[in-house]
Each structure stands twice: as structure tokens, then as C-alpha cells.
Design a protein around this motif. Structure first.
Motif, PDB file in Angstrom:
ATOM      1  N   GLU A   1       0.808  -1.217   0.000  1.00  0.00           N
ATOM      2  CA  GLU A   1       0.000   0.000   0.000  1.00  0.00           C
ATOM      3  C   GLU A   1       0.845   1.272   0.000  1.00  0.00           C
ATOM      4  OE1 GLU A   1      -2.450  -0.465   3.403  1.00  0.00           O
ATOM      5  OE2 GLU A   1      -3.817  -1.902   2.451  1.00  0.00           O
ATOM      6  N   HIS A   2       2.147   1.151   0.319  1.00  0.00           N
ATOM      7  CA  HIS A   2       3.006   2.338   0.370  1.00  0.00           C
ATOM      8  C   HIS A   2       4.357   1.983  -0.243  1.00  0.00           C
ATOM      9  CE1 HIS A   2       5.134   5.853   1.877  1.00  0.00           C
ATOM     10  NE2 HIS A   2       3.959   6.367   2.245  1.00  0.00           N
ATOM     11  N   PRO A   3       4.856   2.818  -1.147  1.00  0.00           N
ATOM     12  CA  PRO A   3       6.104   2.469  -1.848  1.00  0.00           C
ATOM     13  C   PRO A   3       7.328   2.413  -0.949  1.00  0.00           C
ATOM     14  CG  PRO A   3       5.432   4.738  -2.348  1.00  0.00           C
ATOM     15  CD  PRO A   3       4.297   4.103  -1.609  1.00  0.00           C
ATOM     16  N   PHE A   4       7.283   3.038   0.228  1.00  0.00           N
ATOM     17  CA  PHE A   4       8.454   3.073   1.097  1.00  0.00           C
ATOM     18  C   PHE A   4       8.405   2.031   2.218  1.00  0.00           C
ATOM     19  CE2 PHE A   4       8.788   7.694  -0.278  1.00  0.00           C
ATOM     20  CZ  PHE A   4       9.783   7.414  -1.213  1.00  0.00           C
ATOM     21  N   ARG A   5       7.432   1.114   2.178  1.00  0.00           N
ATOM     22  CA  ARG A   5       7.409   0.023   3.157  1.00  0.00           C
ATOM     23  C   ARG A   5       8.201  -1.169   2.627  1.00  0.00           C
ATOM     24  NH1 ARG A   5       0.956   0.591   4.514  1.00  0.00           N
ATOM     25  NH2 ARG A   5       1.149   2.451   5.834  1.00  0.00           N
ATOM     26  N   LEU A   6       8.660  -2.011   3.558  1.00  0.00           N
ATOM     27  CA  LEU A   6       9.444  -3.174   3.164  1.00  0.00           C
ATOM     28  C   LEU A   6       8.647  -4.069   2.232  1.00  0.00           C
ATOM     29  CD1 LEU A   6      11.176  -4.241   6.504  1.00  0.00           C
ATOM     30  CD2 LEU A   6      12.301  -3.403   4.438  1.00  0.00           C
TER      31      LEU A   6
ATOM     32  N   PRO B   1       0.276   2.711  10.495  1.00  0.00           N
ATOM     33  CA  PRO B   1       1.621   3.015   9.995  1.00  0.00           C
ATOM     34  C   PRO B   1       2.684   2.702  11.055  1.00  0.00           C
ATOM     35  CG  PRO B   1       0.090   4.819   9.542  1.00  0.00           C
ATOM     36  CD  PRO B   1      -0.622   3.884  10.456  1.00  0.00           C
ATOM     37  N   ASP B   2       3.838   2.235  10.606  1.00  0.00           N
ATOM     38  CA  ASP B   2       4.914   1.877  11.526  1.00  0.00           C
ATOM     39  C   ASP B   2       6.246   2.210  10.856  1.00  0.00           C
ATOM     40  OD1 ASP B   2       6.831   0.554  13.166  1.00  0.00           O
ATOM     41  OD2 ASP B   2       5.256  -0.786  13.898  1.00  0.00           O
ATOM     42  N   TRP B   3       6.949   3.208  11.396  1.00  0.00           N
ATOM     43  CA  TRP B   3       8.202   3.662  10.781  1.00  0.00           C
ATOM     44  C   TRP B   3       9.293   2.593  10.826  1.00  0.00           C
ATOM     45  CZ3 TRP B   3      12.562   3.635  13.759  1.00  0.00           C
ATOM     46  CH2 TRP B   3      12.384   3.581  15.146  1.00  0.00           C
ATOM     47  N   ARG B   4       9.183   1.642  11.754  1.00  0.00           N
ATOM     48  CA  ARG B   4      10.220   0.615  11.875  1.00  0.00           C
ATOM     49  C   ARG B   4      10.277  -0.295  10.661  1.00  0.00           C
ATOM     50  NH1 ARG B   4       8.422  -2.573  16.900  1.00  0.00           N
ATOM     51  NH2 ARG B   4       6.483  -2.394  15.689  1.00  0.00           N
ATOM     52  N   LEU B   5       9.168  -0.390   9.950  1.00  0.00           N
ATOM     53  CA  LEU B   5       9.092  -1.313   8.815  1.00  0.00           C
ATOM     54  C   LEU B   5       9.159  -0.577   7.486  1.00  0.00           C
ATOM     55  CD1 LEU B   5       6.337  -3.656  10.299  1.00  0.00           C
ATOM     56  CD2 LEU B   5       8.785  -4.084  10.164  1.00  0.00           C
ATOM     57  N   LEU B   6       9.803   0.561   7.503  1.00  0.00           N
ATOM     58  CA  LEU B   6      10.026   1.290   6.258  1.00  0.00           C
ATOM     59  C   LEU B   6      11.279   0.763   5.553  1.00  0.00           C
ATOM     60  CD1 LEU B   6       9.288   4.963   7.407  1.00  0.00           C
ATOM     61  CD2 LEU B   6       7.779   3.427   6.122  1.00  0.00           C
ATOM     62  N   HIS B   7      11.312   0.892   4.244  1.00  0.00           N
ATOM     63  CA  HIS B   7      12.463   0.469   3.436  1.00  0.00           C
ATOM     64  C   HIS B   7      13.435   1.648   3.386  1.00  0.00           C
ATOM     65  CE1 HIS B   7      14.953  -1.180   0.351  1.00  0.00           C
ATOM     66  NE2 HIS B   7      14.115  -2.175   0.053  1.00  0.00           N
ATOM     67  N   TRP B   8      14.334   1.710   4.380  1.00  0.00           N
ATOM     68  CA  TRP B   8      15.182   2.887   4.536  1.00  0.00           C
ATOM     69  C   TRP B   8      16.160   3.053   3.374  1.00  0.00           C
ATOM     70  CZ3 TRP B   8      13.739   6.517   7.577  1.00  0.00           C
ATOM     71  CH2 TRP B   8      12.951   6.222   8.691  1.00  0.00           C
ATOM     72  N   GLU B   9      16.622   1.964   2.780  1.00  0.00           N
ATOM     73  CA  GLU B   9      17.525   2.098   1.636  1.00  0.00           C
ATOM     74  C   GLU B   9      16.819   2.801   0.480  1.00  0.00           C
ATOM     75  OE1 GLU B   9      18.979  -1.739   0.653  1.00  0.00           O
ATOM     76  OE2 GLU B   9      20.103  -1.997   2.518  1.00  0.00           O
TER      77      GLU B   9
ATOM     78  N   TYR C   1       9.855  -7.827  16.244  1.00  0.00           N
ATOM     79  CA  TYR C   1       8.865  -6.760  16.109  1.00  0.00           C
ATOM     80  C   TYR C   1       7.530  -7.243  16.675  1.00  0.00           C
ATOM     81  CZ  TYR C   1      12.226  -5.054  12.640  1.00  0.00           C
ATOM     82  OH  TYR C   1      13.361  -4.631  12.002  1.00  0.00           O
ATOM     83  N   ARG C   2       6.762  -6.280  17.142  1.00  0.00           N
ATOM     84  CA  ARG C   2       5.382  -6.548  17.548  1.00  0.00           C
ATOM     85  C   ARG C   2       4.483  -5.618  16.751  1.00  0.00           C
ATOM     86  NH1 ARG C   2       5.273 -10.067  21.396  1.00  0.00           N
ATOM     87  NH2 ARG C   2       3.017  -9.917  21.554  1.00  0.00           N
ATOM     88  N   LEU C   3       3.420  -6.178  16.219  1.00  0.00           N
ATOM     89  CA  LEU C   3       2.528  -5.412  15.356  1.00  0.00           C
ATOM     90  C   LEU C   3       1.097  -5.797  15.704  1.00  0.00           C
ATOM     91  CD1 LEU C   3       3.196  -3.393  13.078  1.00  0.00           C
ATOM     92  CD2 LEU C   3       2.750  -5.229  11.450  1.00  0.00           C
ATOM     93  N   ALA C   4       0.199  -4.837  15.593  1.00  0.00           N
ATOM     94  CA  ALA C   4      -1.213  -5.090  15.903  1.00  0.00           C
ATOM     95  C   ALA C   4      -2.052  -4.971  14.636  1.00  0.00           C
ATOM     96  CB  ALA C   4      -1.716  -4.109  16.954  1.00  0.00           C
ATOM     97  N   ILE C   5      -3.017  -5.888  14.514  1.00  0.00           N
ATOM     98  CA  ILE C   5      -3.976  -5.882  13.406  1.00  0.00           C
ATOM     99  C   ILE C   5      -5.336  -5.567  14.020  1.00  0.00           C
ATOM    100  CG2 ILE C   5      -4.975  -7.203  11.504  1.00  0.00           C
ATOM    101  CD1 ILE C   5      -2.500  -9.041  11.665  1.00  0.00           C
ATOM    102  N   TYR C   6      -5.942  -4.479  13.583  1.00  0.00           N
ATOM    103  CA  TYR C   6      -7.126  -3.952  14.259  1.00  0.00           C
ATOM    104  C   TYR C   6      -8.407  -4.208  13.466  1.00  0.00           C
ATOM    105  CZ  TYR C   6      -4.067  -1.363  17.408  1.00  0.00           C
ATOM    106  OH  TYR C   6      -3.140  -1.021  18.348  1.00  0.00           O
TER     107      TYR C   6
END
Length: 670
Positions: free
Chosen positions: A361-366, A638-646, A625-630
Motif C-alpha cells: 500500500e506504500h512504496p516506502f514500506r518493506l 503506519p509503523d516507521w520501523r518497517l520502512l524500506h530505509w535504503e 517486532y510486535r505489530l497489531a492488526i485492528y
């Protein structure tokens, strides 16, 4: 019309079947073991209607018609139907065994220890679970055809102990929407197993009525007894609900969650029960499977060998919560069942799909997050949101009112009513109300007038009771001019003569007193105490602890489902106080009250959002990592930890370089 008692002798042969022996009986019918006259090995259950009453014949035919439509492995199958004048008969699949009603006695008779304890021997939890699942499946199948059994009881459940199979039988009073034979006001079913809405009128039966009966059957299988301290009966007030015994009170030690399941099945309000029998069976399996895997199962009988307990299914049980424990039987169970279904569906495969979808859904996520993630844990639970609305009433002292005792009305002596015992119009809606003044009943008293001390008159304030007053008179200007000698230059004011004289008091007309206005000259007044009352609304909100998430995002994106709504007048229900957040809200509001204020009406609404919390790593166990599905929407915040930083840094570099080139070109063109 031929009665049952005067029926002619039954023939031995009905159509193609010959009777061997009687195996059961009903109010107007008998059930026989029979065999085919040419194939003796073909055994059947032959049900013969003894009555020739038209209404009974119509109902017997309806039972056969319903049975002909039912094709389920745990429902006795109809084979044939006919008339052996004057008897109507139906031929059903023969099931080797006995009814659930007779099974405990049969098992007890083969167990010496059980004979010492009593005539009942409860089924093992494993067998009870297996039979419950089978009956639940048969019941849901009938409900899918819009057929309501209306007499689900141990006598209408057959058990084949050798095969460990249960069968649902006897649709004699079932409700078929296409053929209604139930008259208004009729009550049908087995006492103790009839749903409360059907104890007033059988026509009120729905599939939820069968769900109630299923709850009694489950308790019966686990204990050999019915769950009631006092068996409910037709005409019982809905305000005096029969108390349900716990399994422990019936001598059975099982997880407390089983009691919760039973209380939900036995909810007095139909919409508070499980929406389907399948949902109750799934809950029961999820609770008992871990218990059975840790408990050695003792065989119920020599012929009934216990099978190994099935291993608990992963990710199927929502974490226990205070709301369902405290409000069992009072919550709207349909959304909670959907939450259970959601939890069962969210296995490792579906979680992986959700993570992949979220990453796309977002180009900058892993990318391919779902394929990279290695699950460590999955926890399902419900997050509850509490909305408390209170109507606070104030009753404050407002002094006294009084009136002259002119009429000398009779005032019978009464005990003075305490102000909180005064009856006011009960509240109907939550709205602020200014209220008014009220007389406190029983507070009337006759007293001597405080103003005149019971004399009826008060001393004149002008003459002080002397009836006379001294007044000072000054001569008029004309009289002064006439008396002054001619040529006098003396100041006129200096030679003025002041006269004083005594007159009758003009205020009291020489009486020395005035009529007392306070008591109208009767010397007595009637006094009454007053209170002033008013009502105001107080609202409060709370919620369960949430994982780190933007609550604004959560409320905007996920729909919270209503699971409980209840309004009470007067006392706060004790079960509300078993919920930590609700108790904190109520305690907070109570502390804000003074002696003049009380809560007179309260309403609690509870909404919830299902939540799944997952723990995983991306190939490196030291970094998890811990993530919640609501929600039912299965949304991930959104979670900045799972962004594709490269990719982000590369894109930023390209952007900076592009900006540099644009600026350079701009300078070159100058």
C-alpha cells in the motif's frame, strides 16, 4: 374419535415391516424395533400413532414431512410412511443405543462405584464435547432449512455408545414455516428445557429457543442433572430469573470458561445467546481441548474407549476478558462470534497475506514483508470501549413554608419522611431537569406564630403599645406674619414658636397593636419543610489499555461494534463493578457526589474492536517486532520501523541531486 386407551390391538405387520419389540413411547405414539419381512437383517424403528384425532394425525404427518427433508449424518432418517388402517406409521432409521435421558442410568447400572454414588453418571468431558458437537451440527443444519425443533431434550437425543455418535430425533412439534399447526397460547416442550420466550407461547419459538435448550442439554451431559436450583415453569416473572447452578455446584470440576459458555447458551434474552450452535461448539472445543490434553481421560464404560484428546488448534481462542466474564448471558453475542471467526481465520497464512498487502500500500514500506516475517506469537483479544451515562439527582433543604392556621385543617400525625424516601416521578430519559420545590410529607406542624407569640396582634411600632404619640407642630407662615409687630427686623426663624401635642397613634388608630399579618391574627401558623430537587446528566468514557497506536487513527478507521447496552433505574448492577474500567468510572463519579446527591439512573454501553497482536522477526532473532492488526477490517497502522530505509535514502539522494541540477541549470541560463 378413538382414544389411545381404547385403540384396537396393534397388528404385528405394518406394510413391509414386522414388529419385534417396543423400544419407546410417547404421549400418543409407540416406537418399536421392527425388521423387513423379507430381509430380517434390515432393522428399523417403527413409530405408530395410536390416536385417530385429526389434529394428532396432521402433526404426525408434519413430523414425517419434516423428517423427509432432513439429510444429515446426525439426524435419524425417514425411510417410509404409511397407513395400516386405522393406524398411521412412520419408518425411521434404527439407531442401536438409547436416549441421552436413559444413557446415564444405563452406564450407572454397569458401574459398581456409580451405583454407590447414585443413579447418574455424567459423561466424560471428552464424550460430552463430541456429542455436543454432533448435535450442534445437526441443529444448525435444521435451522438452515428454517426448521426449529422446539423440544430439544435428552429424551430426543439418541446415543450409539459403540460408535460414539449422537442423533437428533423426534421433530413431532417442530416449527415448519410452511405448515404451522401451533395454536396461540400453546406451550410445548420438555419442562426444564423450554426457552423462556416459549413458556408463554410456543409460537414465539425461534432457532435461538433451540440454542437455549442446547445449553440445558450440555449441562445435563456434564452433570447428569439440570442446571436449575428451581426449575423454571410457565408464568414465571421475567424479573425473577431462575438461578443457574455452576458446574462446581453440581460436583463437576471443569474450567470456569465452560460455565461462561453454558450461561451464554442459557441467556434469558434470546439475542444474548450464541447466534448458532456451531459457535457454541467451537467455543467449547477451544476451552476443553487444552484441558483434555493435560488430563487423563477415564473411560466411561468398557464399551466406550476414550480417544486421545485432540491438540489445541493454534490461534483460535480470544484471550479471556472481564466483560464477557462479568456480563455472561447479557452481551450481544453475534459480534463476539464474528470476532472468534476472525481469530480462527487469521492463521499464519492469512497473516502473511495481510502483511504483504499492507507493504504494497506504500512504496516506502518493506516489500514482501509477509514472506520475510517469521511468526513467534499470535494473540487475539478484544479491546473494549466503555460509555457511561449517569443521571444524578440532587435534593437540598429549601427551608420552610407556612400558612396561617385559618382553616384549622385536620392534620393526622405521620412520620416525617426522609428526603431520599420521597417518591418523585421516575426518570425516563437522560435529560437535565431544573426540578421544583417539594413539601416533605409528615413534616407539617402547628406552632404559635413566631411574630406575635400567639397573640394574633403585634405591638404597634409607632406608639410602642402606648396608643398615643407626641407630635411636634410648627406654625404656618401666615400665622407667624400676623403675630409679629410692625417694623420688626428680627429674623423670623429665630422667633418661631414650636408646639408639641399628644394625639392618638395614627398607625394603630389608638389601639396600641396591629393585626399580625403572618398568622392573619389567628395566633398560629402551619409550617412545612421544603426540599428543592433537580437532575443533571454526567457522562464518562474509558477503554482497555491499547498497544502503542494513534487512537484518533483507530477511531477514524475501525468500526467499534456494540456488544452491550443496558439502562437501570436505582442501584448500579453489581456485575458492572466487576469490570475494572467501569468500576473506576463509577467510583470517580461517586466521589464527586455529596450527601445531597445520588445516582438515580445509569446506562452503560460497551463497544469493542477485535485486535490481533503478532510477534515476528525478519530473519534475525535478536531483532523482533510486535505489530497489531485492528478491527474486522484487519487494518495495520503506519509503523516507521518497517520502512524500506535504503529506498527512502536513495529516493532522497535522487531528489537532492535533481534539485542541485535544476539550480545549476538556472544559474547557467542567467
Amino acid at each position: 374419535m378413538t382414544s389411545i386407551s381404547s385403540s384396537p390391538s396393534l397388528p404385528r405387520i405394518f406394510g413391509q415391516y414386522e414388529i419385534e419389540q417396543r423400544i419407546g413411547r410417547g404421549e400418543s405414539s409407540r416406537v418399536f424395533l421392527a425388521h423387513h419381512i423379507r430381509i430380517r437383517e434390515h432393522k428399523v424403528a417403527l413409530k405408530v400413532l395410536l390416536s385417530q384425532e385429526a389434529a394428532r394425525i396432521m402433526r404426525f404427518e408434519q413430523e414425517a414431512s419434516i423428517a423427509a427433508r432432513l439429510r444429515h449424518p446426525h439426524i435419524s432418517r425417514l425411510i417410509d410412511y404409511g397407513v395400516q388402517n386405522p393406524f398411521h406409521y412412520a419408518v425411521f432409521e434404527y439407531i442401536h443405543g438409547s436416549s441421552l435421558r436413559d444413557l446415564p442410568k444405563l452406564l450407572a447400572s454397569t458401574n459398581a462405584n456409580a451405583l454407590k454414588k447414585g443413579s447418574y453418571l455424567p459423561l466424560s468431558p471428552e464424550l460430552a464435547l463430541r456429542y455436543f458437537q454432533q448435535i450442534a451440527a445437526a441443529l444448525d443444519y435444521a435451522h438452515s432449512l428454517d426448521i426449529v425443533h422446539r423440544d430439544l431434550a435428552p429424551g430426543n437425543i439418541l446415543i450409539d455408545p459403540d460408535a460414539e455418535k449422537a442423533y437428533l430425533i423426534d421433530f413431532g412439534i417442530a416449527r415448519d414455516p410452511d405448515q404451522s399447526l401451533t395454536s396461540t397460547g400453546m406451550i410445548m416442550g420438555t419442562p426444564g428445557f423450554i426457552a423462556p420466550e416459549c413458556m408463554r407461547e410456543a409460537q414465539k419459538a425461534t432457532h435461538l429457543s433451540d440454542i437455549f435448550s442446547l445449553g440445558v442439554v450440555l449441562f445435563y451431559m456434564l452433570t447428569g442433572e439440570e442446571p436449575w436450583f428451581k426449575k423454571p415453569k410457565p408464568g414465571d416473572s421475567w424479573l425473577e430469573l431462575p438461578q443457574v447452578r455452576s458446574l462446581a455446584e453440581a460436583g463437576q470440576k471443569l474450567p470456569e470458561e465452560v460455565d461462561r459458555i453454558i450461561r451464554t447458551l442459557l441467556a434469558w434474552e434470546p439475542h444474548h445467546r450464541y447466534a448458532s450452535a456451531r459457535a457454541a461448539a467451537a467455543d467449547l472445543e477451544a476451552v476443553l481441548a487444552p484441558y483434555l490434553s493435560q488430563t487423563q481421560v477415564v473411560p466411561v464404560a468398557a464399551a466406550s474407549v476414550a480417544q486421545p484428546a485432540s491438540q489445541p488448534k493454534p490461534f483460535t481462542l480470544i484471550e479471556p476478558n472481564e466483560v464477557e466474564r462479568a456480563l455472561t448471558g447479557a452481551v450481544f453475542h453475534e459480534p463476539l462470534e464474528r470476532a472468534q471467526q476472525r481469530a480462527r481465520k487469521l492463521d499464519a497464512y492469512h497473516i502473511s497475506q495481510l502483511l504483504d498487502q499492507w507493504a504494497q500500500e506504500h512504496p516506502f514500506r518493506l516489500p514482501l514483508l509477509g514472506r520475510l516475517a517469521r511468526l513467534h506469537s499470535v494473540r487475539h483479544y478484544n479491546v473494549f470501549f466503555f460509555h457511561l451515562q449517569l443521571l444524578v439527582e440532587q435534593r437540598r433543604d429549601a427551608g420552610m413554608e407556612e400558612e396561617p392556621d385559618t382553616q384549622q385543617k385536620e392534620l393526622p400525625p405521620h412520620r416525617e419522611v426522609e428526603r431520599w424516601q420521597i417518591e418523585l416521578p421516575p426518570p425516563k430519559e437522560f435529560q437535565d431537569k431544573a426540578g421544583s420545590l417539594l413539601v416533605v410529607p409528615g413534616s407539617e406542624q402547628v406552632v404559635n406564630c413566631p411574630a406575635c407569640k400567639g397573640e394574633g396582634v403585634i405591638v404597634c411600632s409607632m406608639c410602642k403599645g402606648m396608643r398615643r404619640v407626641t407630635v411636634t407642630e410648627q406654625p404656618s407662615a401666615r400665622s407667624m406674619t400676623a403675630e409679629q409687630p410692625a417694623g420688626t427686623t428680627e429674623d423670623a426663624g429665630a422667633s418661631t414658636v414650636v408646639r408639641q401635642r399628644v394625639i392618638a397613634c395614627p398607625q394603630c388608630n389608638g389601639r396600641g397593636s396591629l393585626p399580625c399579618k403572618r398568622c392573619a391574627s389567628f395566633g398560629r401558623v402551619v409550617q412545612r419543610k421544603l426540599i428543592e430537587w433537580s437532575r443533571r446528566i454526567v457522562r464518562d468514557e474509558a477503554q482497555n489499555d491499547l498497544p502503542d497506536v494513534d487512537e484518533t487513527w483507530l477511531r477514524r478507521t475501525c468500526k467499534a461494534e456494540l456488544v452491550y447496552k443496558h439502562r437501570v433505574i436505582g442501584q448500579i448492577p453489581p456485575e458492572w463493578l466487576q469490570i475494572t474500567e467501569v468500576k473506576a468510572m463509577i467510583d470517580r463519579q461517586r466521589q464527586a457526589l455529596d450527601n445531597d446527591s445520588r445516582i438515580v439512573m445509569a446506562e452503560l454501553q460497551i463497544h469493542f474492536i477485535p485486535l490481533t497482536e503478532i510477534g515476528f522477526d525478519l530473519g534475525r532473532q535478536e531483532q523482533s517486532y510486535r505489530l497489531a492488526i485492528y478491527g474486522f477490517e484487519n487494518l495495520i497502522p503506519p509503523d516507521w520501523r518497517l520502512l524500506h530505509w535504503e529506498r527512502i535514502l536513495f529516493s532522497a539522494g535522487i531528489g537532492v541531486l535533481s534539485l542541485f541540477l535544476i539550480i545549476s541549470l538556472a544559474f547557467l541560463t542567467l
